[in-house]
Structure formats: structure tokens, C-alpha cells
Design a protein around this motif. Structure first.
Motif, PDB file in Angstrom:
ATOM      1  N   LEU A   1      17.863  13.230 -16.106  1.00 47.24           N
ATOM      2  CA  LEU A   1      18.805  12.146 -16.375  1.00 47.24           C
ATOM      3  C   LEU A   1      19.180  11.492 -15.049  1.00 47.24           C
ATOM      4  CD1 LEU A   1      21.105  14.034 -18.917  1.00 47.24           C
ATOM      5  CD2 LEU A   1      19.394  12.280 -19.473  1.00 47.24           C
ATOM      6  N   ASP A   2      19.689  10.244 -15.109  1.00 47.74           N
ATOM      7  CA  ASP A   2      20.022   9.587 -13.843  1.00 47.74           C
ATOM      8  C   ASP A   2      20.678   8.236 -14.112  1.00 47.74           C
ATOM      9  OD1 ASP A   2      20.226   9.299 -11.125  1.00 47.74           O
ATOM     10  OD2 ASP A   2      18.126   8.791 -10.787  1.00 47.74           O
ATOM     11  N   ALA A   3      21.091   7.604 -13.007  1.00 48.43           N
ATOM     12  CA  ALA A   3      21.486   6.197 -12.989  1.00 48.43           C
ATOM     13  C   ALA A   3      20.406   5.475 -12.182  1.00 48.43           C
ATOM     14  CB  ALA A   3      22.861   6.037 -12.353  1.00 48.43           C
ATOM     15  N   PRO A   4      19.235   5.272 -12.769  1.00 46.18           N
ATOM     16  CA  PRO A   4      18.064   4.845 -11.987  1.00 46.18           C
ATOM     17  C   PRO A   4      18.182   3.454 -11.384  1.00 46.18           C
ATOM     18  CG  PRO A   4      17.602   4.748 -14.342  1.00 46.18           C
ATOM     19  CD  PRO A   4      18.925   5.436 -14.195  1.00 46.18           C
ATOM     20  N   ILE A   5      18.903   2.558 -12.052  1.00 47.37           N
ATOM     21  CA  ILE A   5      19.015   1.197 -11.528  1.00 47.37           C
ATOM     22  C   ILE A   5      19.916   1.182 -10.294  1.00 47.37           C
ATOM     23  CG2 ILE A   5      19.767  -1.146 -12.057  1.00 47.37           C
ATOM     24  CD1 ILE A   5      19.005  -0.579 -14.973  1.00 47.37           C
ATOM     25  N   LEU A   6      21.045   1.857 -10.378  1.00 51.05           N
ATOM     26  CA  LEU A   6      21.916   1.963  -9.214  1.00 51.05           C
ATOM     27  C   LEU A   6      21.207   2.672  -8.062  1.00 51.05           C
ATOM     28  CD1 LEU A   6      25.372   2.894 -10.810  1.00 51.05           C
ATOM     29  CD2 LEU A   6      24.593   0.658  -9.998  1.00 51.05           C
ATOM     30  N   ARG A   7      20.419   3.672  -8.399  1.00 54.34           N
ATOM     31  CA  ARG A   7      19.689   4.398  -7.357  1.00 54.34           C
ATOM     32  C   ARG A   7      18.703   3.461  -6.646  1.00 54.34           C
ATOM     33  NH1 ARG A   7      19.810   9.315  -6.190  1.00 54.34           N
ATOM     34  NH2 ARG A   7      20.765   9.890  -8.173  1.00 54.34           N
ATOM     35  N   ASN A   8      18.043   2.631  -7.395  1.00 55.15           N
ATOM     36  CA  ASN A   8      17.103   1.687  -6.784  1.00 55.15           C
ATOM     37  C   ASN A   8      17.832   0.647  -5.951  1.00 55.15           C
ATOM     38  OD1 ASN A   8      14.520   0.446  -6.322  1.00 55.15           O
ATOM     39  ND2 ASN A   8      15.054  -1.080  -7.858  1.00 55.15           N
ATOM     40  N   TRP A   9      18.970   0.153  -6.468  1.00 59.03           N
ATOM     41  CA  TRP A   9      19.730  -0.842  -5.719  1.00 59.03           C
ATOM     42  C   TRP A   9      20.235  -0.286  -4.386  1.00 59.03           C
ATOM     43  CZ3 TRP A   9      23.399  -3.139 -10.051  1.00 59.03           C
ATOM     44  CH2 TRP A   9      22.628  -3.931 -10.911  1.00 59.03           C
ATOM     45  N   LEU A  10      20.737   0.955  -4.402  1.00 58.72           N
ATOM     46  CA  LEU A  10      21.400   1.515  -3.233  1.00 58.72           C
ATOM     47  C   LEU A  10      20.460   2.272  -2.295  1.00 58.72           C
ATOM     48  CD1 LEU A  10      24.684   2.767  -4.936  1.00 58.72           C
ATOM     49  CD2 LEU A  10      24.393   0.730  -3.512  1.00 58.72           C
ATOM     50  N   TYR A  11      19.398   2.840  -2.869  1.00 57.45           N
ATOM     51  CA  TYR A  11      18.495   3.660  -2.052  1.00 57.45           C
ATOM     52  C   TYR A  11      17.063   3.129  -2.005  1.00 57.45           C
ATOM     53  CZ  TYR A  11      22.158   7.230  -1.960  1.00 57.45           C
ATOM     54  OH  TYR A  11      23.337   7.908  -1.764  1.00 57.45           O
ATOM     55  N   LYS A  12      16.789   2.068  -2.770  1.00 59.04           N
ATOM     56  CA  LYS A  12      15.451   1.476  -2.805  1.00 59.04           C
ATOM     57  C   LYS A  12      14.385   2.497  -3.203  1.00 59.04           C
ATOM     58  CE  LYS A  12      17.427  -2.192  -1.249  1.00 59.04           C
ATOM     59  NZ  LYS A  12      17.770  -3.303  -2.184  1.00 59.04           N
TER      60      LYS A  12
END
Length: 251
Positions: free
Chosen positions: A71-82
Motif C-alpha cells: 500500500l502507499d501514497a504513490p502520487i505524493l511519493r512521485n511528486w516529492l521524491y521523483k
């Protein structure tokens, strides 16, 4: 440190959400707040601060466990960590909107067709409320962010993680574990509304107990499914839509 930025962002958004929800909250339980031996601005400040800190702790813990059970917050992860490359998609947004509308409809029908005929006090309380539409709409930030952090990211994830530890030592969690997490988290979310319901109605009868669990839990099944299949962000969108409609236009 891979979850720090996400946890901080969710905490900040939650604090903003708590502040935005205060006009609605004052309408609902303003009398109870006035009884607190502190100035109302101080109570609101503590309310916002506590909400932000709690959101940070729950988000950090939830994200840590989420990575272990898929499970995750994948969109936020991409925005913040690329990392991961996840972003909002058209089909995902459509599904979130539909789920938000379905959840709203279910809650509305349960309240109007089942509980109000059985509990006349519900109609009386509804008539006494004079909440501005804008105040109800602003609750969407607190509901869509903080409640999803608490219920889906933390509670649901924790249940799935516990079950995976108990029954699956090495392989990925099975579907029934996610469903158990979805249902358990929705039920606990309903239980969490009992204190506020007790203040609002003055007591909790068996029927009010059932109503509180049902109205606060039914949409959570849909939001939990979105979190499982698409990520936390889609659950947030669906939840926010439900709060805008229920608290802003249908209350």
C-alpha cells in the motif's frame, strides 16, 4: 527518511483542514466548546496543533507499514521524491468521483429513508442547523486528508500488516486481508464518531449507535477499496467529494 516529506505534507494539510473545519464544528458543538475553560481561539489553536501532530505521527507510522504490504501514497511519493512515476489518471479520477457520489447517495438514503423515520430527533436537529454552505464545503480538507490518513493510511494498513504477519510469513498479503482491513477500519471510524454523537444528541441509544456506525462506515468501504487498488490519493479525492456534498449541500 523516505517517508518524511510525505508525512510532513499530510500533517500540514491536515492542520489546514482542521482550521478550515472550525466554522462548521462551532455550529455543530459550539455549546460544548464554550464550556471549555479556555478562550475559543485558544481551543481552536490547540485543536489545529493537535490535529497536525497526530496526522504526522499516523502518516509516518502508516507509510512505514504500507511499504511492507503493498500500500502507499504513490502520487505524493512521485511528486516529492521523483520515484515510481505515479500520477493521477483519467480513469482513476472518474472512479474516485463515482465512488464519492455513490458513498454520498448511500449515506443520504440511509439517513432520509431509514433513520429519520425511526428517529424524529434527526429531523429536529437538521432544522435547527443553520450551517452556511461554504462552512460545510471547507470540511472536505479535514475529511479528505486527515480522516484518510487516520483511517486508511494508518488503521487499515495496520490491520493488513498484522494479518500478514500472522498468516503469511513471506508472501504478499492475500485479498481477504485487505478486505478485513477495509471493513475493520470503516467500523472503527464509525466508533470514533460516538463521542461527538453523544455530545450532539445528548445520549447514545442502540439505534443511534447503529446509525453512527452505518453512516460513517458505509462510504469507508469504497474509500478503502480505492486506497488498496489505486493509492491513498484517490481515496482522499472520493472522501472530499462526499464531504462537500453531505456537509455543504445536503446537510
Amino acid at each position: 527518511m523516505k517517508n518524511l516529506k510525505i508525512a510532513v505534507l499530510l500533517a500540514v494539510l491536515s492542520a489546514i483542514g482542521f482550521l478550515a473545519a472550525t466554522p462548521y464544528l462551532l455550529t455543530m458543538i459550539g455549546d460544548a466548546i464554550a464550556m471549555v475553560p479556555l478562550p475559543v481561539p485558544a481551543v481552536i489553536a490547540l485543536f489545529v496543533l493537535q490535529g497536525g501532530i497526530t496526522a504526522f505521527l499516523l502518516a509516518w507510522a502508516g507509510l512505514t507499514l504500507a511499504g511492507k504490504v503493498g500500500l502507499d501514497a504513490p502520487i505524493l511519493r512521485n511528486w516529492l521524491y521523483k520515484t515510481g512515476g505515479a500520477s493521477f489518471t483519467g480513469p482513476g479520477i472518474v472512479q474516485a468521483v463515482i465512488f464519492g457520489l455513490i458513498g454520498t447517495l448511500l449515506i443520504y438514503l440511509l439517513e432520509r429513508q431509514i433513520f429519520q423515520p425511526l428517529l424524529p430527533i434527526l429531523a429536529e436537529k437538521a432544522q435547527d442547523l443553520n450551517t452556511p454552505v461554504w462552512a460545510g464545503v471547507l470540511t472536505a480538507i479535514q475529511g479528505g486528508v486527515y480522516e484518510e490518513v487516520m483511517v486508511r493510511l494508518f488503521m487499515m494498513t495496520l490491520v493488513v500488516w498484522i494479518l500478514s504477519k500472522l498468516f503469511e510469513r513471506k508472501s504478499a498479503p492475500q485479498a481477504w486481508m485487505y478486505w478485513a482491513g477495509i471493513i475493520t477500519a470503516a467500523f472503527l471510524f464509525g466508533l470514533g464518531h460516538l463521542p461527538a454523537a453523544s455530545v450532539y444528541f445528548g445520549e447514545i441509544t442502540p439505534l443511534l449507535f447503529v446509525r453512527t456506525i452505518a453512516l460513517n462506515g458505509v462510504a469507508g468501504i469504497l474509500f478503502g477499496y480505492l486506497y488498496w487498488k489505486r493509492g491513498l490519493e484517490y481515496a482522499m479525492v472520493a472522501h472530499a467529494i462526499g464531504d462537500i456534498l453531505l456537509h455543504g449541500f445536503l446537510s
